[in-house]
Design a protein around this motif. Structure first.
Motif, PDB file in Angstrom:
ATOM      1  N   LEU A 149       0.861  -1.192   0.000  1.00 41.63           N
ATOM      2  CA  LEU A 149       0.000   0.000   0.000  1.00 41.63           C
ATOM      3  C   LEU A 149       0.892   1.234   0.000  1.00 41.63           C
ATOM      4  O   LEU A 149       1.675   1.451   0.933  1.00 41.63           O
ATOM      5  CB  LEU A 149      -0.906   0.017   1.235  1.00 41.63           C
ATOM      6  CG  LEU A 149      -1.913  -1.124   1.392  1.00 41.63           C
ATOM      7  CD1 LEU A 149      -2.766  -0.892   2.638  1.00 41.63           C
ATOM      8  CD2 LEU A 149      -2.802  -1.265   0.159  1.00 41.63           C
ATOM      9  N   GLY A 150       0.781   2.051  -1.051  1.00 40.30           N
ATOM     10  CA  GLY A 150       1.617   3.245  -1.172  1.00 40.30           C
ATOM     11  C   GLY A 150       1.270   4.291  -0.125  1.00 40.30           C
ATOM     12  O   GLY A 150       0.221   4.226   0.543  1.00 40.30           O
ATOM     13  N   THR A 151       2.126   5.270  -0.003  1.00 39.48           N
ATOM     14  CA  THR A 151       1.965   6.355   0.969  1.00 39.48           C
ATOM     15  C   THR A 151       0.574   6.988   0.880  1.00 39.48           C
ATOM     16  O   THR A 151       0.102   7.293  -0.225  1.00 39.48           O
ATOM     17  CB  THR A 151       3.043   7.431   0.690  1.00 39.48           C
ATOM     18  OG1 THR A 151       4.311   6.836   0.903  1.00 39.48           O
ATOM     19  CG2 THR A 151       2.887   8.639   1.596  1.00 39.48           C
ATOM     20  N   ASN A 152      -0.068   7.123   2.030  1.00 44.44           N
ATOM     21  CA  ASN A 152      -1.376   7.796   2.123  1.00 44.44           C
ATOM     22  C   ASN A 152      -2.502   7.110   1.365  1.00 44.44           C
ATOM     23  O   ASN A 152      -3.523   7.738   1.090  1.00 44.44           O
ATOM     24  CB  ASN A 152      -1.294   9.245   1.611  1.00 44.44           C
ATOM     25  CG  ASN A 152      -0.931  10.198   2.713  1.00 44.44           C
ATOM     26  OD1 ASN A 152      -1.154   9.900   3.877  1.00 44.44           O
ATOM     27  ND2 ASN A 152      -0.365  11.329   2.359  1.00 44.44           N
ATOM     28  N   GLY A 168      -1.123   2.412  -5.468  1.00 47.04           N
ATOM     29  CA  GLY A 168      -0.296   3.614  -5.599  1.00 47.04           C
ATOM     30  C   GLY A 168      -0.515   4.603  -4.472  1.00 47.04           C
ATOM     31  O   GLY A 168      -1.510   4.542  -3.737  1.00 47.04           O
ATOM     32  N   LEU A 169       0.412   5.535  -4.360  1.00 49.29           N
ATOM     33  CA  LEU A 169       0.291   6.536  -3.304  1.00 49.29           C
ATOM     34  C   LEU A 169      -0.945   7.404  -3.530  1.00 49.29           C
ATOM     35  O   LEU A 169      -1.350   7.645  -4.690  1.00 49.29           O
ATOM     36  CB  LEU A 169       1.555   7.384  -3.190  1.00 49.29           C
ATOM     37  CG  LEU A 169       2.064   8.212  -4.359  1.00 49.29           C
ATOM     38  CD1 LEU A 169       1.407   9.576  -4.413  1.00 49.29           C
ATOM     39  CD2 LEU A 169       3.566   8.374  -4.269  1.00 49.29           C
ATOM     40  N   ASN A 170      -1.568   7.803  -2.440  1.00 49.34           N
ATOM     41  CA  ASN A 170      -2.787   8.637  -2.462  1.00 49.34           C
ATOM     42  C   ASN A 170      -3.975   7.982  -3.149  1.00 49.34           C
ATOM     43  O   ASN A 170      -4.903   8.679  -3.564  1.00 49.34           O
ATOM     44  CB  ASN A 170      -2.514   9.986  -3.132  1.00 49.34           C
ATOM     45  CG  ASN A 170      -1.888  10.958  -2.173  1.00 49.34           C
ATOM     46  OD1 ASN A 170      -2.143  10.892  -0.978  1.00 49.34           O
ATOM     47  ND2 ASN A 170      -1.054  11.839  -2.675  1.00 49.34           N
TER      48      ASN A 170
HETATM   49  C1  LIG Z   1       1.400   3.167  -8.611  1.00 49.65           C
HETATM   50  C2  LIG Z   1       2.877   3.078  -8.893  1.00 49.65           C
HETATM   51  C3  LIG Z   1       3.459   1.800  -8.260  1.00 49.65           C
HETATM   52  C4  LIG Z   1       3.038   3.029 -10.388  1.00 49.65           C
HETATM   53  O1  LIG Z   1       4.365   3.031 -10.740  1.00 49.65           O
HETATM   54  P1  LIG Z   1       4.774   2.627 -12.249  1.00 49.65           P
HETATM   55  O2  LIG Z   1       4.314   1.220 -12.521  1.00 49.65           O
HETATM   56  O3  LIG Z   1       6.219   2.943 -12.401  1.00 49.65           O
HETATM   57  O4  LIG Z   1       3.845   3.516 -13.163  1.00 49.65           O
HETATM   58  P2  LIG Z   1       4.129   4.939 -13.843  1.00 49.65           P
HETATM   59  O5  LIG Z   1       4.814   5.879 -12.890  1.00 49.65           O
HETATM   60  O6  LIG Z   1       4.764   4.679 -15.164  1.00 49.65           O
HETATM   61  O7  LIG Z   1       2.651   5.464 -14.060  1.00 49.65           O
HETATM   62  C5  LIG Z   1       1.746   4.847 -14.939  1.00 49.65           C
HETATM   63  C6  LIG Z   1       0.517   5.744 -15.042  1.00 49.65           C
HETATM   64  O8  LIG Z   1      -0.172   5.742 -13.786  1.00 49.65           O
HETATM   65  C7  LIG Z   1      -0.236   7.074 -13.233  1.00 49.65           C
HETATM   66  N1  LIG Z   1       0.004   6.952 -11.796  1.00 49.65           N
HETATM   67  C8  LIG Z   1       1.104   6.462 -11.178  1.00 49.65           C
HETATM   68  N2  LIG Z   1       0.945   6.496  -9.856  1.00 49.65           N
HETATM   69  C9  LIG Z   1      -0.261   6.998  -9.617  1.00 49.65           C
HETATM   70  C10 LIG Z   1      -0.980   7.281  -8.428  1.00 49.65           C
HETATM   71  N3  LIG Z   1      -0.458   7.008  -7.224  1.00 49.65           N
HETATM   72  N4  LIG Z   1      -2.227   7.785  -8.537  1.00 49.65           N
HETATM   73  C11 LIG Z   1      -2.769   8.060  -9.764  1.00 49.65           C
HETATM   74  N5  LIG Z   1      -2.126   7.805 -10.932  1.00 49.65           N
HETATM   75  C12 LIG Z   1      -0.894   7.297 -10.850  1.00 49.65           C
HETATM   76  C13 LIG Z   1       0.870   7.840 -13.928  1.00 49.65           C
HETATM   77  O9  LIG Z   1       0.576   9.225 -13.966  1.00 49.65           O
HETATM   78  C14 LIG Z   1       0.851   7.221 -15.308  1.00 49.65           C
HETATM   79  O10 LIG Z   1      -0.233   7.739 -16.024  1.00 49.65           O
HETATM   80  P3  LIG Z   1      -0.120   7.986 -17.609  1.00 49.65           P
HETATM   81  O11 LIG Z   1       0.079   6.624 -18.232  1.00 49.65           O
HETATM   82  O12 LIG Z   1      -1.427   8.602 -17.949  1.00 49.65           O
HETATM   83  O13 LIG Z   1       1.053   8.887 -17.822  1.00 49.65           O
HETATM   84  C15 LIG Z   1       3.662   4.292  -8.288  1.00 49.65           C
HETATM   85  O14 LIG Z   1       3.397   5.483  -8.995  1.00 49.65           O
HETATM   86  C16 LIG Z   1       3.315   4.526  -6.828  1.00 49.65           C
HETATM   87  O15 LIG Z   1       2.356   5.236  -6.468  1.00 49.65           O
HETATM   88  N6  LIG Z   1       4.152   3.922  -5.944  1.00 49.65           N
HETATM   89  C17 LIG Z   1       4.017   4.045  -4.520  1.00 49.65           C
HETATM   90  C18 LIG Z   1       5.087   5.027  -4.010  1.00 49.65           C
HETATM   91  C19 LIG Z   1       5.154   5.086  -2.536  1.00 49.65           C
HETATM   92  O16 LIG Z   1       4.165   5.060  -1.839  1.00 49.65           O
HETATM   93  N7  LIG Z   1       6.373   5.123  -2.015  1.00 49.65           N
HETATM   94  C20 LIG Z   1       6.581   5.086  -0.600  1.00 49.65           C
HETATM   95  C21 LIG Z   1       8.030   5.326  -0.288  1.00 49.65           C
HETATM   96  S1  LIG Z   1       8.262   5.402   1.434  1.00 49.65           S
END
Ligand SMILES: CC(C)(COP(=O)(O)OP(=O)(O)OC[C@H]1O[C@@H](n2cnc3c(N)ncnc32)[C@H](O)[C@@H]1OP(=O)(O)O)[C@@H](O)C(=O)NCCC(=O)NCCS
Length: 192
Positions: A149-152, A168-170
């Protein structure tokens, strides 16, 4: 037996900072530095370990490659609120600062509740759970293995999430997720 960490990336160093102590850190032999020790030298008769790698799949792979007799320790930060006796937390798990677990909750082995994570009543969480800062699971949920589960991010009440899902986050999960993959947005939808 003494405690040791496997990993020395950002999450592992945050684990050490939350524990407030410097434990020996074992890493892949190819990445050993002055601060770390080679994983091949880990004596599992001497150390209980926690695998402090945020990615659930990497964590699972490391655990699966450890000797069968390896013992794991769990850690609950003193500011975390474990509000009832009927809360079970599996081995090798980390419950970070300001997390709140209310009542009748079961969390599997090798979980990471990074910091400020809430889990509501009557919820079951599988093995290799990773929750990033501020993520919240509502009551009556059923979360599979290797869920991140991403941040928030948040999960509505009475939701089931299958194994191997990244949120993904949020993002907000408002419908059951029955297919492994990555979900983002509110409402969370499958991406890529
Ligand atoms: C969801 C997630 C895993 C996707 O990563 P990814 O597979 O590399 O995907 P991309 O960054 O290439 O994004 C793909 C598409 O999803 C969208 N997207 C990515 N994350 C998103 C999110 N959290 N909410 C809404 N849309 C999101 C991107 O804008 C992109 O859209 P587009 O195709 O229209 O340009 C990543 O963005 C994420 O949220 N990871 C969690 C990060 C986190 O919580 N880290 C904690 C560290 S302590």
């Amino acid at each position: 037996m003494k405690n040791a960490i496997i990993g020395y990336g950002g999450h592992a160093r945050e684990v050490l900072s939350q524990m407030g102590k410097k434990l020996p850190c074992f890493v892949d032999d190819n990445y050993v530095s002055e601060e770390t020790l080679p994983l091949s030298s880990l004596d599992v008769k001497k150390y209980k370990v926690m695998v402090a790698i945020a990615n659930p799949i990497y964590r699972l792979n490391v655990v699966n490659n450890l000797p069968k007799e390896t013992k794991f320790f769990s850690f609950v930060h003193p500011t975390a609120l474990i509000l009832d006796k009927n809360i079970k937390i599996g081995k090798g798990s980390f419950i970070g600062a300001f997390s709140v677990l209310t009542t009748n909750i079961k969390i599997g082995n090798h979980a990471i509740l990074n910091r400020s994570n809430h889990i509501g009543h009557d919820t079951i969480v599988g093995d290799y759970f990773s929750s990033m800062p501020g993520s919240i699971i509502s009551g009556n949920c059923n979360i599979g293995d290797s869920v991140y589960l991403g941040t928030n991010s948040s999960v509505r009440e009475k939701i089931t999430i299958c194994d191997n899902v990244t949120v993904g986050l949020n993002s907000g999960v408002v419908k059951n997720i029955n297919k492994s993959g990555t979900y983002a947005g509110l409402p969370a939808k499958k991406i890529n």
